[in-house]
Scaffold this motif. Structure first.
Motif, PDB file in Angstrom:
ATOM      1  N   LYS A 156       0.845  -1.206   0.000  1.00  0.00           N
ATOM      2  CA  LYS A 156       0.000   0.000   0.000  1.00  0.00           C
ATOM      3  C   LYS A 156       0.876   1.251   0.000  1.00  0.00           C
ATOM      4  O   LYS A 156       0.621   2.225  -0.722  1.00  0.00           O
TER       5      LYS A 156
ATOM      6  N   TRP B 142     -11.584  -8.945  -1.624  1.00  0.00           N
ATOM      7  CA  TRP B 142     -12.937  -8.560  -1.172  1.00  0.00           C
ATOM      8  C   TRP B 142     -13.836  -9.799  -1.237  1.00  0.00           C
ATOM      9  O   TRP B 142     -14.786  -9.853  -2.012  1.00  0.00           O
TER      10      TRP B 142
ATOM     11  N   THR C 105     -11.799  -0.476  -7.145  1.00  0.00           N
ATOM     12  CA  THR C 105     -11.539  -0.390  -5.697  1.00  0.00           C
ATOM     13  C   THR C 105     -12.261   0.793  -5.074  1.00  0.00           C
ATOM     14  O   THR C 105     -12.710   0.732  -3.920  1.00  0.00           O
ATOM     15  N   ASN C 106     -12.415   1.934  -5.814  1.00  0.00           N
ATOM     16  CA  ASN C 106     -13.196   3.068  -5.298  1.00  0.00           C
ATOM     17  C   ASN C 106     -14.645   2.654  -5.065  1.00  0.00           C
ATOM     18  O   ASN C 106     -15.250   2.987  -4.039  1.00  0.00           O
TER      19      ASN C 106
ATOM     20  N   LYS D  63     -14.905   0.546  -1.995  1.00  0.00           N
ATOM     21  CA  LYS D  63     -14.693   1.265  -0.743  1.00  0.00           C
ATOM     22  C   LYS D  63     -15.894   2.151  -0.373  1.00  0.00           C
ATOM     23  O   LYS D  63     -16.244   2.269   0.802  1.00  0.00           O
ATOM     24  N   TYR D  64     -16.541   2.782  -1.354  1.00  0.00           N
ATOM     25  CA  TYR D  64     -17.553   3.786  -1.055  1.00  0.00           C
ATOM     26  C   TYR D  64     -18.986   3.275  -1.144  1.00  0.00           C
ATOM     27  O   TYR D  64     -19.908   3.955  -0.713  1.00  0.00           O
TER      28      TYR D  64
ATOM     29  N   PRO E 186     -15.182   6.711   3.011  1.00  0.00           N
ATOM     30  CA  PRO E 186     -15.294   5.301   2.603  1.00  0.00           C
ATOM     31  C   PRO E 186     -16.017   4.474   3.655  1.00  0.00           C
ATOM     32  O   PRO E 186     -15.818   4.666   4.861  1.00  0.00           O
TER      33      PRO E 186
ATOM     34  N   ASN F  86     -15.941   0.998   3.561  1.00  0.00           N
ATOM     35  CA  ASN F  86     -15.326  -0.327   3.716  1.00  0.00           C
ATOM     36  C   ASN F  86     -13.803  -0.254   3.767  1.00  0.00           C
ATOM     37  O   ASN F  86     -13.128  -1.212   3.432  1.00  0.00           O
ATOM     38  N   SER F  87     -13.255   0.870   4.208  1.00  0.00           N
ATOM     39  CA  SER F  87     -11.807   0.988   4.300  1.00  0.00           C
ATOM     40  C   SER F  87     -11.472   2.138   5.221  1.00  0.00           C
ATOM     41  O   SER F  87     -12.214   3.138   5.285  1.00  0.00           O
ATOM     42  N   SER F  88     -10.355   1.998   5.944  1.00  0.00           N
ATOM     43  CA  SER F  88      -9.898   3.071   6.819  1.00  0.00           C
ATOM     44  C   SER F  88      -9.085   4.094   6.056  1.00  0.00           C
ATOM     45  O   SER F  88      -8.769   5.162   6.577  1.00  0.00           O
ATOM     46  N   SER F  89      -8.726   3.794   4.798  1.00  0.00           N
ATOM     47  CA  SER F  89      -7.905   4.694   3.995  1.00  0.00           C
ATOM     48  C   SER F  89      -8.798   5.667   3.239  1.00  0.00           C
ATOM     49  O   SER F  89      -9.787   5.266   2.611  1.00  0.00           O
TER      50      SER F  89
END
Length: 987
Positions: free
Chosen positions: A809, A852, A884-885, A888-889, A938, A940-943
């Protein structure tokens, strides 16, 4: 003469064989003794007289008789198979009543009628070992002459008989064997001195048979009394011919005497029994010797039977048939043979499968041929019908009799299958442990209780260098150079392994700096623990786990330094009020920190006139710096005297690396002792406005792609700093420009905050994984067992995978930053080639699926390929970013749709989610550098990302001649799409 066979196991020596002449020559009938092959071993004078001088020992008896042209009573020739010797050796009986008459041509040419009788000889096992043949001349009985003629003819015979009788009497006087002659009623009529000595009685004394039995107590070897009819003389008087009949009687002194007797009836010319002759030998001493031998044999057999290991004797014949074995040996053979209860008479080959039989037979044949014993500590063999091999420790010893003849091959064997399998299991366990150690990134070393290294893994050798000894003592490593973090040398007794072996205590995470055997300094974490004997608890060795943290330390330091330097440089770019020279000096200092070089210079270049102006230099001493400023004051215009080819590359933004030790640079002035240097252009609006130079003084340095990327990034930020006044002036000229600068500043500040978080988060995760792995290793070291290691290993590997994922990452974040830098500098590399867009989309979806696993991604693709002119990696980067966006959203319980369609001459890829959707203003900001929607976080993600992904995607697609956009409404999700022109296929 009777020919009934008799035998006993008291001795295998025939009295006839022991004295092949002597008293046999006194017999009027022709007598011959042969062995089992029909070869004469003894014969008397009557037989020699009958057949001539050809009759000698070692002559075949049947062949000798065949030479006399024998015919039967019908005048038909008698073949070899029907001659008396052959019949006797087949076990036929030729007694007086069944005597075979035949006519032969004797020496001198006369033909005589002979009546053949005889007996077979057998050994202790009952096997035929030979035969005794008697030939009685019956020619006179068959003659038809008158009594007077007969009497006249017999006178010479009677005279000869009298002479023979006198000769026989003389022989009997000196014969060592006892000879007794009885009349038809059983009275002893004559005996020789040997018989009188053995029995203690004189001839001529008439007494009843029962009286003799009472006085001598005649009995067999088992102690059963022999009645007169079964005594030697009684059997002979009944017409029985016998040899080697064993009997016991009470001697003159009252002691038991053991006799070996032979006897035969005495017949007249009409074949009527007139009496008997008995020949006997005193074999008392021989019997006692044999009984002692039997006792010793029984003792040996008892020892063999009670021996815990297997013993067997095999015949030295070609089939190596088993002669005898004990019970433990039976337990060593296959299940089928064990079920039989014996392997006696079983050939060697039947004990094994073909391969094992061939190998074992070769050993037997070698021992038989050489007479040398064989021994093997581990011998594998497959015993039919068992499919699996079994292992034996066994020996093969040749057995010889008293004259050196090979009589057998004795096998002594012990099954060691369990021992071998236990050793193999231990070796497999050690191999598994070694395999596990080999894949560990941590260096591991195992030593014995004396500190001698027994095993190391690949990571250990990589850490200590290729010159490190694989087998050495702990002291050799402990005495090598190492320092504590404060610079103090590590003493040999302070090393973890030394402490563990000396005190029995585990040592955890010694952070030291070592000098490897290849001369490289490295920072490591060293842990050690003792290995104890499970039974006694004594220290029998130790183990060391040593991990190279040099790269991690450098990464932490460099990441922190780079982040701080970038923050300071960016701060300089956006905060006015400092002198341009101070700002340039700050840029030089930051560049030095980021790139880790020795010296950095900053020079401004007038884009119109080409004049060079020194702004700052760091890394020089006072005199060197003064000389540098002097050189800047007299420097020529930019490009004057430069290599045109290098200059052309430089003005396009390419950094140049010059090796000052190689032609033609080695001929140029080098006032600062530079070995290798890099020069990076500062470009603004496509024109060179300055230059950064940095070098490593006299040290050689190999510049990496990361060095080039960082240098370009620093140069871009340096351009912003150096052009600050121009940017501020442009801002004052136009309100729009001022607003743009404000937005830029805000985005930069937001980016700095996000970058700080996004760059630190992976590092924190990596550090956490390392710390948890360290604790796991501490527990393994504390327990010091393989079971503990195998229990902790999966978790430690998971933690290493987490660390690896977070480092990936971090690499992606840095990659995005580098991509933006390349985009801004116009150096982003894209290589369009004909490619299949269908396969790119399919591969991206397949790659994201394991990351995922709980999400539903529905992919719709054309049946065939969709050809476009694109860069496979870059287009894949775009599809990955869009997918991936969406993951995540969008809510985790809602599917994501990925579609590829062809519309006319363009291919269109869509990624549709069921997320919160976007407003028109939000859609306008998405594809700008550092553009992100703060109101949407997001799910589904902490980033939260750096806000660079869609900007990079837009640049890539547009450089490939395509378009990119988004269709969205608040509350109805979003559909991100891009289009690329189709590439025409040539049919």
């Amino acid at each position: 003469m009777s020919a009934t066979s008799s035998h006993h196991s008291l001795t295998d020596a025939s009295p006839f064989a022991q004295a092949p002449g002597g008293w046999l020559d006194a017999l009027p009938d022709a007598v011959a003794i042969c062995d089992a092959q029909g070869i004469i071993v003894a014969l008397n004078a009557a037989l020699r007289s009958l057949v001539g001088n050809d009759a000698t020992p070692q002559t075949a008896l049947s062949a000798l008789l065949a030479s006399l042209a024998p015919v039967d009573v019908a005048g038909q020739p008698i073949t070899l198979d029907h001659l008396p010797p052959a019949r006797l050796l087949r076990g036929e009986t030729l007694s007086a009543s069944e005597a075979a008459d035949m006519q032969v041509q004797v020496a001198g040419g006369a033909r005589r009628w002979l009546s053949a009788s005889g007996t077979t000889l057998r050994d202790a096992a009952g096997t035929i070992s030979g035969a005794v043949l008697t030939l009685h001349d019956v020619t006179e009985r068959r003659a038809t002459a008158t009594p007077a003629e007969t009497l006249a003819r017999r006178k010479p015979t009677l005279a000869n008989a009298e002479a023979e009788r006198m000769q026989l009497a003389t022989i009997m006087q000196v014969l060592p064997a006892g000879v007794a002659i009885y009349d038809a009623e059983g009275h002893l009529t004559a005996q020789n001195p040997a018989a009188e000595h053995i029995t203690g009685r004189r001839a001529g004394r008439r007494e009843r048979a029962t009286a003799r039995q009472s006085r001598y107590g005649m009995r067999d070897l088992e102690g059963t009394p022999l009645v007169e009819s079964h005594s030697p003389s009684g059997r002979a008087r009944r017409g029985e011919t016998f040899t080697e009949l064993a009997a016991v009687f009470t001697g003159p002194s009252g002691d038991d005497r053991f006799l070996l007797t032979s006897g035969a009836p005495i017949r007249d010319e009409h074949h009527a029994i007139q009496g008997a002759v008995v020949v006997f030998q005193d074999v008392t001493q021989l019997y006692h010797l044999q009984r002692e031998a039997n006792d010793q044999r029984k003792l040996a057999e008892a020892i063999i039977e009670s021996t815990p290991f297997g013993l067997a004797v095999f015949a030295p014949t070609d089939d190596f048939r088993c002669l005898r074995h004990n019970l433990p040996f039976l337990q060593l053979v296959g299940t089928d043979l064990r079920a039989r209860g014996t392997i006696t008479d079983v050939p060697l080959d039947d004990l094994f499968d073909p391969d094992s039989a061939a190998r074992t037979r070769a050993v037997f044949e070698d021992v038989r041929a050489t007479g040398k014993p064989f021994f093997l500590a581990e011998y594998p063999a497959v015993l039919s019908p068992d499919p699996e091999p079994r292992w034996y420790e066994w020996s093969l010893t040749p057995l010889h009799d008293s004259v050196g003849t090979l009589t057998g091959l004795m096998v002594a064997a012990v099954e060691i299958t369990e021992l071998v399998r236990a050793r193999e299991a231990k070796e497999r366990e050690a191999a598994r442990l070694h395999s596990v150690l080999e894949v560990l990134p941590t260096g591991v070393s195992i030593a014995d209780g004396n500190g001698q290294v027994e095993d190391v893994n690949a990571a250990f050798l990589r850490l200590w260098g290729s010159a490190a000894p694989k087998s050495a003592s702990v002291a050799e490593y402990a005495q090598y150079q190492a320092w504590w973090p404060d610079g103090r040398p590590v003493l040999p007794e302070e090393w973890g392994m030394s402490v563990a072996l000396r005190t029995g205590e585990a040592v955890l995470d010694q952070e030291v700096e070592i000098l490897s055997f290849d001369g490289v300094r490295k920072r490591v974490l060293n842990s050690a623990a003792p290995i104890r004997d499970r039974a006694t608890g004594a220290i029998i060795g130790g183990t060391v786990a040593i991990r190279d943290i040099t790269a991690l330390k450098k990464l932490e330091q460099r990441t922190e330094a780079s982040l701080n330097a970038l923050l300071r440089m960016t701060q300089q770019a956006v905060i006015p009020g400092e002198d341009i020279f101070a700002v340039a000096h700050g840029i030089a200092q930051v560049t030095r920190e980021v790139l880790g070089c020795q010296r950095v210079g900053v020079v401004a270049i007038d884009a119109v006139s080409g004049e060079q102006k020194g702004l700052a230099v760091v890394g020089l001493n006072a005199s060197e710096e003064a000389h540098w400023w002097h050189l800047q004051a007299v420097a020529p215009r930019f490009g004057e005297g430069a290599d045109p080819a290098l200059l052309a590359r430089f003005v396009t933004g390419e950094p140049l690396v010059l090796d000052m030790t190689q032609p033609p640079n080695d001929a140029a002035p080098n006032d600062f002792g530079i070995t290798i240097a890099m020069f990076v252009p500062l470009l603004l609006d496509g024109k060179v406005t300055g230059m950064l130079s940095f070098d490593y003084a006299g040290s050689h340095h190999d510049f990496t792609e990361q060095d080039f990327a960082l240098a370009r990034g620093v140069a871009d930020l340096a351009v912003l700093v150096l052009e600050r006044e121009r940017l501020q002036h442009a801002h004052a000229q136009a309100q729009a420009h001022a607003f743009a600068l404000e937005v830029t500043n805000a985005r930069m500040n937001t980016f700095l905050g996000i970058a700080s978080h996004e760059l630190r988060t992976p590092i924190t995760s990596v550090k956490t994984s390392v710390q948890m792995t360290k604790r796991g290793l501490q527990r393994v070291q504390a327990d010091a067992t393989f079971a503990s290691f195998t229990q902790q290993a999966p978790r430690m590997l998971d933690l290493m995978r987490v660390a690896d994922r977070e480092i990936d990452k971090l690499n992606r974040f840095i990659g995005d930053l580098l991509d933006v830098t390349h985009i801004q500098s116009g150096t982003i590399e894209i290589t369009p080639v004909p490619t299949d867009l269908t396969e790119i989309v399919r591969e991206v979806a397949r790659t994201q699926e394991p990351q995922w696993p709980q999400r539903m991604v529905r992919v719709s693709l054309p049946a065939g390929p969709v050809p476009v002119l694109g860069d496979v990696d870059r287009v894949g980067q775009v599809v990955t970013n869009l997918l991936t966006n969406a993951l995540k959203y969008a809510p985790a319980d809602r599917p994501i749709d990925v579609r590829l369609d062809v519309h006319g001459q363009r291919a269109r890829v869509e990624v549709a989610d069921r997320g919160p959707g976007l407003t028109a203003q939000q859609q306008a900001d998405l594809f700008q550098a550092f553009g992100r929607i703060e109101a949407i976080l997001p799910l589904n993600s902490s980033s939260v990302g750096l806000g660079l992904g869609l900007f990079i995607c837009k640049t890539i697609i547009e450089m490939l001649g395509g378009r990119i956009g988004v269709a969205s409404e608040p509350g109805n999700g979003s559909t991100f799409w891009f289009e690329l022109p189709l590439f025409p296929q040539v049919s």
